[in-house]
Design an enzyme around this catalytic site. Sequence first.
Site, mmCIF file in Angstrom:
data_model
loop_
_atom_site.group_PDB
_atom_site.id
_atom_site.type_symbol
_atom_site.label_atom_id
_atom_site.label_comp_id
_atom_site.label_asym_id
_atom_site.label_seq_id
_atom_site.Cartn_x
_atom_site.Cartn_y
_atom_site.Cartn_z
ATOM 1 N N TRP A 458 39.622 42.047 40.142
ATOM 2 C CA TRP A 458 38.590 41.018 40.021
ATOM 3 C C TRP A 458 37.395 41.555 39.251
ATOM 4 C CZ3 TRP A 458 33.450 40.622 41.024
ATOM 5 C CH2 TRP A 458 32.883 39.338 40.993
ATOM 6 N N TYR A 462 36.099 40.443 35.525
ATOM 7 C CA TYR A 462 34.751 39.891 35.395
ATOM 8 C C TYR A 462 33.952 40.657 34.338
ATOM 9 C CZ TYR A 462 30.055 38.357 36.739
ATOM 10 O OH TYR A 462 28.768 37.846 36.726
ATOM 11 N N ASP A 478 39.567 35.520 42.641
ATOM 12 C CA ASP A 478 38.278 34.922 42.987
ATOM 13 C C ASP A 478 38.473 33.743 43.951
ATOM 14 O OD1 ASP A 478 35.251 34.803 41.922
ATOM 15 O OD2 ASP A 478 35.979 32.770 42.264
#
Length: 518
Positions: A458, A462, A478
Amino acid sequence: MLAIFGHHNKKNCHVRKWPAVGKRMAHSANVMQDTKGRYKALLARDSRFDGIFFVGVTSTGIYCRPICPVKPPKEINCRFYNSAQEAEQAGFRPCLRCRPELAPGNAPVDASQRIAHQIVRRIEDGLIDEKAALEAIADEFQLSSRQIRRIIQKELGVAPIQLLLTRRLLLAKQLLTETKLPIIEIAFASGFASLRRFNDAFSSRYGMPPTRLRKKAGGDARAGNGAESSTLQLSYRPPYDWAGVLAFLKARELHGVEWITDGFYARTVRLGDQKGWIKVTQTPGRNALTLQFAHELTPVLPALLGRVRDLFDLNARPDLISRHLSKDRHLAALVRATPGIRVPGSFNGFELGVRAILGQQVTVRAATTIAGRFAAAFGERIATPFPELNRLTPEPLRVARASVEEIARLGCTGARCKSMIALARAHRSGELSLDDGAHHDPDETIRRLAEIPGIGQWTAHYIAMRALRWPDAFPKEDMAIRNNLGGVTARRAEEISQAWRPWRSYAVIHVWRQKRDA
């Protein structure tokens, strides 16, 4: 994509049909599955996908890079591959126009365009002079400076100095017409070593001295400039979701370093040895943002302008992106509501990396609070005209030297403290750079990020989405994304996202926006 033995003119080449190639590829396990998404990227000629995939054209037997300048083939004739080697194994020959062997991400000795890009970006950033840039990059790629010059000439059609001269003169023209800066400061800000060289180059290229252009431009464009700062216009393709970008950045505001309201974005800046501040607003009646910058930042303007454009995603093609995403039932209504959505980037890659680590498994508000404490503890003080802006973003060196206990006092868990220190050390050593302007292989960077203790998929996606500006990042784990897609699993979210490629990062912003509006 019509290129055999270097010819792209239909009158001057005899195109051989390759039916056997198309038949062989139909059974190839190497054909990329996301043909729809990659065909969209091909039509957009988005340079962010260069080196990520290759396209073979069954009607010509040629394979190309997604940035090939000739007319794109029909989708039915395209086959997509992860590498040039896979395309050649399927029976395709390389295009002699776009030179697939030179695509970014291949072996250093073959990465001509990547080398050319790095030289231009590093010199424009003003971090090293032209001669030093050539020598440094020559060492990095184990080539001679003569080979580097030949690569620039081949890839860009001009000698390095001619390319830089054009870019410097264009910036000088903008500064002459939009600011009140003294001409000598404009000369140096544009990259010229002396006022005499600037005047000679300007007069030779435009047939008039700089002073005459400034007189012709009049004073209206420079009305907003003052003694301590100047303004410049940064254009974009409409529509532009200015309110949405500000809201996204406001929710993640780094207190002391950033100051964001409903009408503007402001922050402190350190580029090289220069320190100052900027303020960005939307330009009334124009498809542009207005950048106000402290005069202390004038010597690093090229680098500053590039970072601001990255931060506000000003080079995006909202028409192509929205047209593609609006075809999906999960996104159609969201795209209609906000057709000009952008993926906010980052002004400083390391800063974004730290912010991403702090955002793991906590709310955005909680992460923002801790990030503010972090900036206050490790950021250098700076005086600006705005009381809200009083810190520079923490430097990697300062964080790399910090102890776990020192950071933990701010409210971080020990694991996150170790992750930030490890990221700082990797950044300092050059093992992992998130904002040096070089081409990034997103998969490789994501892999290397995930190797840092405490950074999972994640966080890596990002960071790729914002710091690397990778348009196809997708943090499938997410929870907000999964909940807004109907409470699906991460695996199911990944399956749904395939229809959004190659612009899944923009889809993510739409889905997150849905949560905020709910």
